[in-house]
Design a protein around this motif. Sequence first.
Motif, mmCIF file in Angstrom:
data_model
loop_
_atom_site.group_PDB
_atom_site.id
_atom_site.type_symbol
_atom_site.label_atom_id
_atom_site.label_comp_id
_atom_site.label_asym_id
_atom_site.label_seq_id
_atom_site.Cartn_x
_atom_site.Cartn_y
_atom_site.Cartn_z
ATOM 1 N N LYS A 153 -7.165 6.795 10.528
ATOM 2 C CA LYS A 153 -8.443 6.768 11.223
ATOM 3 C C LYS A 153 -8.406 7.764 12.368
ATOM 4 O O LYS A 153 -7.439 7.825 13.122
ATOM 5 C CB LYS A 153 -8.727 5.370 11.755
ATOM 6 N N ALA A 188 0.846 -1.189 0.000
ATOM 7 C CA ALA A 188 0.000 0.000 0.000
ATOM 8 C C ALA A 188 0.883 1.241 0.000
ATOM 9 O O ALA A 188 1.873 1.324 0.724
ATOM 10 C CB ALA A 188 -0.902 -0.005 1.224
ATOM 11 N N THR A 189 0.519 2.208 -0.803
ATOM 12 C CA THR A 189 1.305 3.433 -0.854
ATOM 13 C C THR A 189 0.973 4.340 0.319
ATOM 14 O O THR A 189 1.838 4.969 0.875
ATOM 15 C CB THR A 189 1.044 4.185 -2.174
ATOM 16 N N ARG A 190 -0.305 4.397 0.704
ATOM 17 C CA ARG A 190 -0.711 5.211 1.851
ATOM 18 C C ARG A 190 -1.612 4.385 2.751
ATOM 19 O O ARG A 190 -2.493 3.693 2.288
ATOM 20 C CB ARG A 190 -1.514 6.433 1.405
ATOM 21 N N GLN A 191 -1.371 4.498 4.019
ATOM 22 C CA GLN A 191 -2.245 3.857 4.978
ATOM 23 C C GLN A 191 -3.352 4.843 5.343
ATOM 24 O O GLN A 191 -3.083 5.999 5.628
ATOM 25 C CB GLN A 191 -1.462 3.473 6.239
ATOM 26 N N PRO A 192 -4.597 4.408 5.333
ATOM 27 C CA PRO A 192 -5.669 5.327 5.712
ATOM 28 C C PRO A 192 -5.539 5.719 7.181
ATOM 29 O O PRO A 192 -5.223 4.891 8.030
ATOM 30 C CB PRO A 192 -6.945 4.532 5.461
#
Length: 70
Positions: free
Chosen positions: A28, A22-26
Amino acid sequence: MSVHAEHRPATAEQPTVQHRPATRQPVKKGPEDRGLLMALGVALVALLVFGAMVALTMLGCGDGYAPWAP
């Protein structure tokens, strides 16, 4: 009584699955990040309840309390 059943071979090839990193982790937001929003929501609900109380009192012809009356 038992019946002979054919089994799959133990060396079955598993399909290869390639995962992309994944390039960006969401990101939260936790409750501490929403504290101001929650406080504003609570204040808004309190004001609405107070306004409804005043409106219902006025529609019911007041509360009958007059400190200046004997």
